[in-house]
Design a protein around this motif. Sequence first.
Motif, short mmCIF file in Angstrom:
data_model
loop_
_atom_site.label_atom_id
_atom_site.label_comp_id
_atom_site.label_asym_id
_atom_site.label_seq_id
_atom_site.Cartn_x
_atom_site.Cartn_y
_atom_site.Cartn_z
N ARG A 248 0.87 -1.20 0.00
CA ARG A 248 0.00 0.00 0.00
C ARG A 248 0.89 1.23 0.00
NH1 ARG A 248 -2.85 3.38 4.08
NH2 ARG A 248 -4.97 3.82 3.34
N GLY A 249 0.66 2.12 -0.97
CA GLY A 249 1.49 3.30 -1.11
C GLY A 249 1.02 4.45 -0.26
N THR A 250 1.69 5.58 -0.41
CA THR A 250 1.35 6.77 0.37
C THR A 250 -0.01 7.33 -0.01
OG1 THR A 250 2.58 8.11 -1.23
CG2 THR A 250 3.77 7.38 0.74
N GLU A 251 -0.49 7.03 -1.22
CA GLU A 251 -1.80 7.51 -1.65
C GLU A 251 -2.94 6.60 -1.18
OE1 GLU A 251 -2.15 10.38 -3.04
OE2 GLU A 251 0.02 10.72 -3.10
N GLY A 252 -2.62 5.51 -0.51
CA GLY A 252 -3.65 4.60 -0.01
C GLY A 252 -4.10 3.56 -1.00
N ASP A 253 -3.35 3.35 -2.09
CA ASP A 253 -3.74 2.38 -3.12
C ASP A 253 -3.06 1.05 -2.85
OD1 ASP A 253 -1.35 3.81 -3.62
OD2 ASP A 253 -1.24 2.93 -5.62
#
Length: 313
Positions: A125-130
């Motif tokens: 999970r990345g910093t953008e929440g994806d």
Amino acid sequence: MATLVLNAVGTAIGGPVGGAIGSMVGSQFDAAIFGSPHRQGPRLKELEVTSSSYGQPLPRHFGRMRVAGQVIWATDLVESSETLGGGKGAASITTYSYTASFAVALSSRPIAALGRIWADGRLLRGTEGDLKAAGTLRLHLGHGDQPCDPLILSAEGEARCPAHRDLAYVVFEDLDLSEFYNRIPALTFEVLADEDFDLADVLGDLVADADAAVPLEGFRGLTCDGPLDGVLQTIDQVLPLDVDAGPDTLVVSRRRSQDRPIALPEAAVSAGDDDFGGAAGFSRRRLAAEAQPISLLRYFDSERDYLPGVQHA
């Protein structure tokens, strides 16, 4: 078998063209007799999910930390199959894929948000929440009024489904395991518990009537997973503390070095011949030097995905 025989007969009668025609006719005979060729991809024999152990402590997190968590609920793996090919006598292949639904406890006190997630060391999970894999993620912040998770509620029923109040946890629903060798990977989570915190937040409601408003300079995150005295001893190695257990209030403050001489009063002298000693008096002394001053400090570097580091004095 018919493909080989008719191929040989066709080649003897009509050359290469006859051999091709014989092979085509023979493959139709083989398909009618034996069926079309079919292959299966790798398939798991056991669909049960390994659960975590009982008795593991659920820590309290402060600031920003990267933590592992504990699996507190899971379903068996769900198997899906897909068949490709198989037309006009070609081989068909059946492939199997697996998904898992499970819940992971993160903190025994409320948190503010959830950052990145790593699975087997890779970013899930990345910093953008994806999410980098197919599936759904739900976060419960751990407040006292949080509702039951809908997936756990539908699986366990209303009578057996806890809301896990005062416990921050995440729920993965139908997470695709194809990138993780069809198993639940080793997960670590970036927990954002507080914007800033001090020692009074660490003591929280564990100690009644405590005065511990001590700023923790340099601490971006802290995890408490053991007795409170052990946590204070760990902090004392970095920021020396003074603890005064008075009759009513526990006072914890930063230890201050002596900056001027201490003026002692006149000594108490015994005046009578029958006196055993002085009627009044007291003594003061400097704090003893630490027997083993700290020489190295292990920490997690938040600028390098919380990889462990060491600083030497």
